[in-house]
Design a protein around this motif. Structure first.
Motif, PDB file in Angstrom:
ATOM      1  N   GLY A  13      11.559  -2.149   4.323  1.00 30.79           N
ATOM      2  CA  GLY A  13      10.637  -3.175   4.800  1.00 30.79           C
ATOM      3  C   GLY A  13      11.375  -4.365   5.381  1.00 30.79           C
ATOM      4  N   GLU A  14      10.661  -5.486   5.459  1.00 32.98           N
ATOM      5  CA  GLU A  14      11.193  -6.631   6.191  1.00 32.98           C
ATOM      6  C   GLU A  14      12.212  -7.450   5.394  1.00 32.98           C
ATOM      7  OE1 GLU A  14       7.459  -8.242   4.161  1.00 32.98           O
ATOM      8  OE2 GLU A  14       8.054  -6.385   5.160  1.00 32.98           O
ATOM      9  N   ALA A  15      13.215  -7.931   6.131  1.00 39.91           N
ATOM     10  CA  ALA A  15      14.121  -8.970   5.664  1.00 39.91           C
ATOM     11  C   ALA A  15      13.988 -10.121   6.656  1.00 39.91           C
ATOM     12  CB  ALA A  15      15.563  -8.465   5.623  1.00 39.91           C
ATOM     13  N   LEU A  16      13.873 -11.320   6.165  1.00 44.71           N
ATOM     14  CA  LEU A  16      13.660 -12.445   7.076  1.00 44.71           C
ATOM     15  C   LEU A  16      14.232 -13.724   6.490  1.00 44.71           C
ATOM     16  CD1 LEU A  16      11.113 -14.042   5.587  1.00 44.71           C
ATOM     17  CD2 LEU A  16       9.793 -12.214   6.661  1.00 44.71           C
ATOM     18  N   MET A  17      14.244 -14.770   7.307  1.00 42.78           N
ATOM     19  CA  MET A  17      14.693 -16.067   6.833  1.00 42.78           C
ATOM     20  C   MET A  17      13.471 -16.909   6.510  1.00 42.78           C
ATOM     21  SD  MET A  17      17.255 -17.893   5.981  1.00 42.78           S
ATOM     22  CE  MET A  17      18.555 -16.866   6.675  1.00 42.78           C
ATOM     23  N   ASP A  18      13.385 -17.355   5.260  1.00 45.72           N
ATOM     24  CA  ASP A  18      12.317 -18.259   4.839  1.00 45.72           C
ATOM     25  C   ASP A  18      12.719 -19.690   5.171  1.00 45.72           C
ATOM     26  OD1 ASP A  18      10.197 -16.777   3.690  1.00 45.72           O
ATOM     27  OD2 ASP A  18      11.431 -16.363   1.926  1.00 45.72           O
ATOM     28  N   PRO A  83      15.871  -9.093  16.995  1.00 40.03           N
ATOM     29  CA  PRO A  83      16.279 -10.354  16.360  1.00 40.03           C
ATOM     30  C   PRO A  83      15.800 -10.416  14.918  1.00 40.03           C
ATOM     31  CG  PRO A  83      14.469 -10.721  17.889  1.00 40.03           C
ATOM     32  CD  PRO A  83      14.919  -9.311  18.104  1.00 40.03           C
ATOM     33  N   THR A  84      16.499 -11.184  14.110  1.00 40.88           N
ATOM     34  CA  THR A  84      16.128 -11.339  12.710  1.00 40.88           C
ATOM     35  C   THR A  84      14.821 -12.125  12.598  1.00 40.88           C
ATOM     36  OG1 THR A  84      18.470 -11.351  12.115  1.00 40.88           O
ATOM     37  CG2 THR A  84      16.917 -12.162  10.463  1.00 40.88           C
ATOM     38  N   ALA A  85      13.947 -11.659  11.742  1.00 36.68           N
ATOM     39  CA  ALA A  85      12.634 -12.289  11.560  1.00 36.68           C
ATOM     40  C   ALA A  85      12.760 -13.592  10.774  1.00 36.68           C
ATOM     41  CB  ALA A  85      11.703 -11.331  10.833  1.00 36.68           C
ATOM     42  N   SER A  86      11.719 -14.408  10.886  1.00 35.75           N
ATOM     43  CA  SER A  86      11.670 -15.636  10.114  1.00 35.75           C
ATOM     44  C   SER A  86      10.248 -15.900   9.656  1.00 35.75           C
ATOM     45  CB  SER A  86      12.181 -16.829  10.939  1.00 35.75           C
ATOM     46  OG  SER A  86      11.344 -17.052  12.061  1.00 35.75           O
ATOM     47  N   ALA A  87      10.122 -16.697   8.607  1.00 34.21           N
ATOM     48  CA  ALA A  87       8.817 -17.111   8.086  1.00 34.21           C
ATOM     49  C   ALA A  87       8.919 -18.560   7.664  1.00 34.21           C
ATOM     50  CB  ALA A  87       8.410 -16.251   6.902  1.00 34.21           C
ATOM     51  N   THR A  88       7.902 -19.310   7.973  1.00 38.18           N
ATOM     52  CA  THR A  88       7.850 -20.704   7.556  1.00 38.18           C
ATOM     53  C   THR A  88       6.859 -20.830   6.410  1.00 38.18           C
ATOM     54  OG1 THR A  88       8.372 -21.503   9.775  1.00 38.18           O
ATOM     55  CG2 THR A  88       7.345 -23.067   8.259  1.00 38.18           C
ATOM     56  N   GLU A 100       3.704 -18.767   7.745  1.00 39.82           N
ATOM     57  CA  GLU A 100       3.600 -18.398   9.156  1.00 39.82           C
ATOM     58  C   GLU A 100       4.806 -17.508   9.469  1.00 39.82           C
ATOM     59  OE1 GLU A 100       3.375 -21.810  11.628  1.00 39.82           O
ATOM     60  OE2 GLU A 100       1.604 -22.645  10.627  1.00 39.82           O
ATOM     61  N   PHE A 101       4.578 -16.401  10.216  1.00 42.03           N
ATOM     62  CA  PHE A 101       5.626 -15.408  10.432  1.00 42.03           C
ATOM     63  C   PHE A 101       5.981 -15.242  11.902  1.00 42.03           C
ATOM     64  CE2 PHE A 101       3.542 -14.253   6.490  1.00 42.03           C
ATOM     65  CZ  PHE A 101       4.581 -13.891   5.660  1.00 42.03           C
ATOM     66  N   ASP A 102       7.254 -14.923  12.147  1.00 51.27           N
ATOM     67  CA  ASP A 102       7.726 -14.472  13.457  1.00 51.27           C
ATOM     68  C   ASP A 102       8.577 -13.230  13.202  1.00 51.27           C
ATOM     69  OD1 ASP A 102       8.638 -14.102  16.036  1.00 51.27           O
ATOM     70  OD2 ASP A 102      10.193 -15.650  15.876  1.00 51.27           O
ATOM     71  N   LEU A 103       7.969 -12.053  13.357  1.00 47.44           N
ATOM     72  CA  LEU A 103       8.707 -10.835  13.045  1.00 47.44           C
ATOM     73  C   LEU A 103       8.154  -9.642  13.804  1.00 47.44           C
ATOM     74  CD1 LEU A 103       7.594  -9.338   9.632  1.00 47.44           C
ATOM     75  CD2 LEU A 103       6.383 -11.200  10.728  1.00 47.44           C
ATOM     76  N   ARG A 104       8.967  -8.563  13.803  1.00 46.43           N
ATOM     77  CA  ARG A 104       8.589  -7.268  14.396  1.00 46.43           C
ATOM     78  C   ARG A 104       9.065  -6.185  13.455  1.00 46.43           C
ATOM     79  NH1 ARG A 104      11.395 -10.922  15.741  1.00 46.43           N
ATOM     80  NH2 ARG A 104      10.458 -12.154  17.357  1.00 46.43           N
ATOM     81  N   GLY A 125       6.013  -4.408   6.103  1.00 47.11           N
ATOM     82  CA  GLY A 125       6.571  -3.139   6.549  1.00 47.11           C
ATOM     83  C   GLY A 125       5.706  -1.935   6.257  1.00 47.11           C
ATOM     84  N   ALA A 126       4.753  -2.071   5.326  1.00 45.23           N
ATOM     85  CA  ALA A 126       3.897  -0.942   4.961  1.00 45.23           C
ATOM     86  C   ALA A 126       2.638  -0.857   5.804  1.00 45.23           C
ATOM     87  CB  ALA A 126       3.507  -1.041   3.489  1.00 45.23           C
ATOM     88  N   TRP A 127       2.307  -1.937   6.541  1.00 43.56           N
ATOM     89  CA  TRP A 127       1.063  -1.883   7.302  1.00 43.56           C
ATOM     90  C   TRP A 127       1.129  -2.507   8.694  1.00 43.56           C
ATOM     91  CZ3 TRP A 127       0.422  -7.052   7.574  1.00 43.56           C
ATOM     92  CH2 TRP A 127       0.704  -7.836   6.441  1.00 43.56           C
TER      93      TRP A 127
END
Length: 300
Positions: A13-18, A83-88, A100-104, A125-127
């Protein structure tokens, strides 16, 4: 898989920067994402854990790789070209978080299931299309091969497909999983009737998992297996924020199942549910006492 073989876990699933915005206006950055947090929790508790996720060749990616390495997680890049995802996360005065998310999510290759004793999937990542279908195929193959599967829907309504489609996917994955955990917030989104979160827990439990659990923030957690159902109280703790609490809960549950040799079990007695729940609740309490998603190490 040989019974003598040391168990290994695959988390997908997702890995991101919080990016965390505090009530006082300060900003902090911490590696995060529900699957990443689950993987870090398991590795810090001594489980040989691999995370399959998008981690790009960029600044955020470098920070995430360092965090995983420090925690003992092996990274299997599912698509390094993105690019690496991020979330605020905006933290309220009561410590609660909104996102709030910025991811693929479009994995192009996942590790071989033969190398792992347990597979965990969940969250975005599951949906999230198009990668959700890849994850579903992985879970179907794991189930057919007799691998234990953990699942935490961790729904985000702002990012999810329509609720009926989301509910259908969650029920399908739950039916293929051995261990399912959801929060009361997940249950509120998934509920079809006025029965509340408990009705959703029992619905998922009735679809095939050996163990299903419901977390309710600072209130007690519920765990059920077959006709056995227990309630586990949450210890009092001064909350820094709630980021990563549910992921720590799930990662600890899976780590305990593997450590005790219970990952192949198809049912649990009430005292076993209590023991598992106490471990998960204690670990989550440590996480909420710290800023950001910082799961405890085994000796914590």
């Amino acid at each position: 898989m040989s019974a003598a073989r040391v168990p290994r876990a695959l988390v997908v699933g997702e890995a991101l920067m919080d990016v965390t915005r505090m009530p006082d206006g300060s900003v902090a950055e911490h590696p995060g994402g529900s699957p990443l947090n689950v993987a870090v929790t398991m590795a810090r508790q001594g489980i040989d854990t691999t995370l399959a996720a998008h981690v790009g060749d960029d600044h955020f990616g470098a920070l995430i790789r360092a965090h995983l390495a420090e925690s003992g997680v092996t990274l299997a890049n599912a698509n390094v070209s993105l690019p690496t995802a991020s979330a605020t996360a905006t933290i309220g005065a009561d410590g609660s978080a909104t996102y709030e998310f910025d991811l693929r999510w479009n994995p192009n290759e996942l590790p071989d299931l033969e190398d792992f004793h347990l597979v965990h999937v969940g969250s975005i990542g599951a949906w999230m299309a198009p990668g959700a279908d890849v994850v579903l195929d992985l879970v179907r193959r794991a189930h057919a091969a007799g691998r234990a599967v953990g699942f935490d829907p961790n729904v985000r309504p702002a990012l999810a497909p329509s609720v009926p489609l989301l509910r259908e996917r969650v029920l399908e994955l739950a039916a293929l999983s051995r261990f399912v955990k959801l929060s009361d917030e997940d249950a509120d989104v998934l509920a079809e009737d006025p029965g509340g979160p408990l009705s959703v827990l029992r619905l998922l439990a009735g679809h095939g998992p050996a163990l299903a659990a419901l977390t309710r923030g600072g209130e007690s957690a519920l765990l059920c297996s077959g006709s056995d159902e227990v309630e586990v109280r949450v210890p009092p703790v001064e909350v820094a924020d709630t980021i990563g609490a549910g992921d720590t809960w799930m990662g600890t549950l899976l780590a305990e199942l593997l450590r005790r040799g219970w990952a192949d079990r198809t049912s649990f007695a009430a005292d076993e549910l209590q023991s598992l729940g106490h471990a998960a609740v204690a670990a989550a309490a440590i996480t909420v006492s710290r800023p950001g998603a910082d799961p405890p190490w085994r000796d914590d």
